[in-house]
Design an enzyme around this catalytic site. Structure first.
Site, PDB file in Angstrom:
ATOM      1  N   ASP A   1      -1.909   5.104   7.944  1.00 33.49           N
ATOM      2  CA  ASP A   1      -2.182   6.320   8.718  1.00 33.49           C
ATOM      3  C   ASP A   1      -2.695   5.889  10.094  1.00 33.49           C
ATOM      4  OD1 ASP A   1      -3.496   8.597   9.831  1.00 33.49           O
ATOM      5  OD2 ASP A   1      -3.674   9.509   7.866  1.00 33.49           O
TER       6      ASP A   1
ATOM      7  N   ASP B   1       0.867  -1.193   0.000  1.00 35.03           N
ATOM      8  CA  ASP B   1       0.000   0.000   0.000  1.00 35.03           C
ATOM      9  C   ASP B   1       0.895   1.232   0.000  1.00 35.03           C
ATOM     10  OD1 ASP B   1      -2.298   1.502  -0.064  1.00 35.03           O
ATOM     11  OD2 ASP B   1      -3.162   0.666   1.769  1.00 35.03           O
ATOM     12  N   ASP B   2       0.309   2.374  -0.352  1.00 37.37           N
ATOM     13  CA  ASP B   2       1.123   3.597  -0.387  1.00 37.37           C
ATOM     14  C   ASP B   2       1.479   4.074   1.016  1.00 37.37           C
ATOM     15  OD1 ASP B   2      -1.521   4.293   0.095  1.00 37.37           O
ATOM     16  OD2 ASP B   2      -1.645   5.817  -1.483  1.00 37.37           O
TER      17      ASP B   2
HETATM   18  O1  LIG Z   1      -4.213   3.635   7.858  1.00 35.65           O
HETATM   19  P1  LIG Z   1      -5.521   4.187   7.397  1.00 35.65           P
HETATM   20  O2  LIG Z   1      -6.025   5.309   8.276  1.00 35.65           O
HETATM   21  O3  LIG Z   1      -6.558   3.138   7.172  1.00 35.65           O
HETATM   22  O4  LIG Z   1      -5.276   4.918   5.999  1.00 35.65           O
HETATM   23  C1  LIG Z   1      -4.462   4.383   4.989  1.00 35.65           C
HETATM   24  C2  LIG Z   1      -5.254   4.173   3.725  1.00 35.65           C
HETATM   25  O5  LIG Z   1      -5.823   5.426   3.284  1.00 35.65           O
HETATM   26  C3  LIG Z   1      -5.541   5.615   1.921  1.00 35.65           C
HETATM   27  O6  LIG Z   1      -6.475   4.954   1.087  1.00 35.65           O
HETATM   28  P2  LIG Z   1      -7.928   5.506   0.812  1.00 35.65           P
HETATM   29  O7  LIG Z   1      -8.898   4.802   1.706  1.00 35.65           O
HETATM   30  O8  LIG Z   1      -7.900   7.001   0.886  1.00 35.65           O
HETATM   31  O9  LIG Z   1      -8.296   5.058  -0.636  1.00 35.65           O
HETATM   32  P3  LIG Z   1      -7.485   5.097  -1.997  1.00 35.65           P
HETATM   33  O10 LIG Z   1      -6.308   4.204  -1.808  1.00 35.65           O
HETATM   34  O11 LIG Z   1      -8.471   4.577  -2.969  1.00 35.65           O
HETATM   35  O12 LIG Z   1      -7.080   6.524  -2.258  1.00 35.65           O
HETATM   36  C4  LIG Z   1      -4.210   4.950   1.722  1.00 35.65           C
HETATM   37  O13 LIG Z   1      -4.027   4.592   0.350  1.00 35.65           O
HETATM   38  C5  LIG Z   1      -4.294   3.731   2.609  1.00 35.65           C
HETATM   39  O14 LIG Z   1      -4.861   2.636   1.912  1.00 35.65           O
HETATM   40  N1  LIG Z   2      -3.355  11.181   0.198  1.00 35.40           N
HETATM   41  C1  LIG Z   2      -3.443  10.760   1.472  1.00 35.40           C
HETATM   42  N2  LIG Z   2      -4.385   9.876   1.794  1.00 35.40           N
HETATM   43  C2  LIG Z   2      -4.427   9.483   3.093  1.00 35.40           C
HETATM   44  N3  LIG Z   2      -5.277   8.614   3.690  1.00 35.40           N
HETATM   45  C3  LIG Z   2      -4.927   8.578   5.000  1.00 35.40           C
HETATM   46  N4  LIG Z   2      -3.893   9.384   5.263  1.00 35.40           N
HETATM   47  C4  LIG Z   2      -3.559   9.963   4.077  1.00 35.40           C
HETATM   48  C5  LIG Z   2      -2.543  10.906   3.701  1.00 35.40           C
HETATM   49  O1  LIG Z   2      -1.718  11.382   4.496  1.00 35.40           O
HETATM   50  N5  LIG Z   2      -2.538  11.261   2.384  1.00 35.40           N
HETATM   51 MG   LIG Z   3      -5.658   3.244  -0.045  1.00 30.47          MG
END
Ligand SMILES: O=P(O)(O)OC[C@H]1O[C@H](OP(=O)(O)OP(=O)(O)O)[C@H](O)[C@@H]1O
Ligand SMILES: Nc1nc2[nH]cnc2c(=O)[nH]1
Ligand SMILES: [Mg+2]
Length: 175
Positions: A113, A109-110
């Site tokens: 948080d 994952d990227d």
């Molecule tokens: O540790 P957490 O608080 O759960 O947050 C982390 C997740 O939040 C973001 O995804 P998001 O749900 O925004 O969706 P996306 O990847 O489709 O942008 C990110 O890519 C992680 O998957």
């Molecule tokens: N782009 C982005 N998405 C998030 N989702 C939870 N934390 C983050 C953050 O720091 N950046």
């Molecule tokens: Mg995500």
């Protein structure tokens, strides 16, 4: 900016902006792969959509892996985190490669948080290796390998969510 219901969003609560360029992201993904190369080998890469798709492609290329699957999760609506929903799990074929518990599978994952997404994928695949490019302190204990830790009050802006724009000079009040 305050939203209509005056609840600050996760991004507003985070406050401190951390913009990441494509170049930087690519470098960080390669740095992550150097570490993962010491831990593997892995049978397959599993990207947590959508943010995990970009690092998963880079990591898979560097590790020479061609089996790539996804766990599709919906949580943040732009910057507000709602209930987590698994829209799609891994295929039966990928599950078999991981012996049912995810052993030898690499989840990418990227970022982590709060760790809610990480906790969910850990429950799905307890023996998989979980890697993220960035980690905030609350989620960090859930990750096996990451590259850069940022403070909990940081909001990371990814290159696929941003575009180049004019910035006023610092002297005129730019952040
Ligand atoms: O540790 P957490 O608080 O759960 O947050 C982390 C997740 O939040 C973001 O995804 P998001 O749900 O925004 O969706 P996306 O990847 O489709 O942008 C990110 O890519 C992680 O998957
Ligand atoms: N782009 C982005 N998405 C998030 N989702 C939870 N934390 C983050 C953050 O720091 N950046
Ligand atoms: Mg995500």
């Amino acid at each position: 900016m305050v939203e209509r219901n005056s609840e600050p969003s996760a991004q507003e609560r985070a406050g401190r902006p951390f913009p990441v360029s494509w170049d930087q992201f690519h470098r960080d993904c390669r740095a992550l792969t150097w570490r993962l190369n010491e831990v593997g080998p892995f049978h397959a890469v599993i990207a947590i959509t959508r943010g995990g798709l970009v690092p998963a492609a880079i990591v898979a290329r560097e590790l020479g892996l061609r089996v790539i699957d996804t766990v599709c999760v919906a949580s943040y609506d732009h910057d507000k985190q709602g209930d987590l929903k698994v829209l799609k799990g891994i295929s039966e074929q990928t599950a078999k490669l991981g012996g049912g518990t995810g052993k030898g599978l690499l989840i990418v994952d990227d970022l982590v948080d709060t760790g809610k997404t990480g906790k969910l994928v850990r429950e799905l695949l307890p023996d998989a290796h979980f890697a993220t490019v960035y980690a905030k302190p609350k989620g960090r204990p859930l990750v096996d390998t990451y590259i850069t830790e940022v403070s909990q009050d940081t909001w990371i802006f990814f290159p696929w969510d941003t575009a180049l724009s004019f910035q006023p000079p610092i002297r005129d009040g730019a952040a």
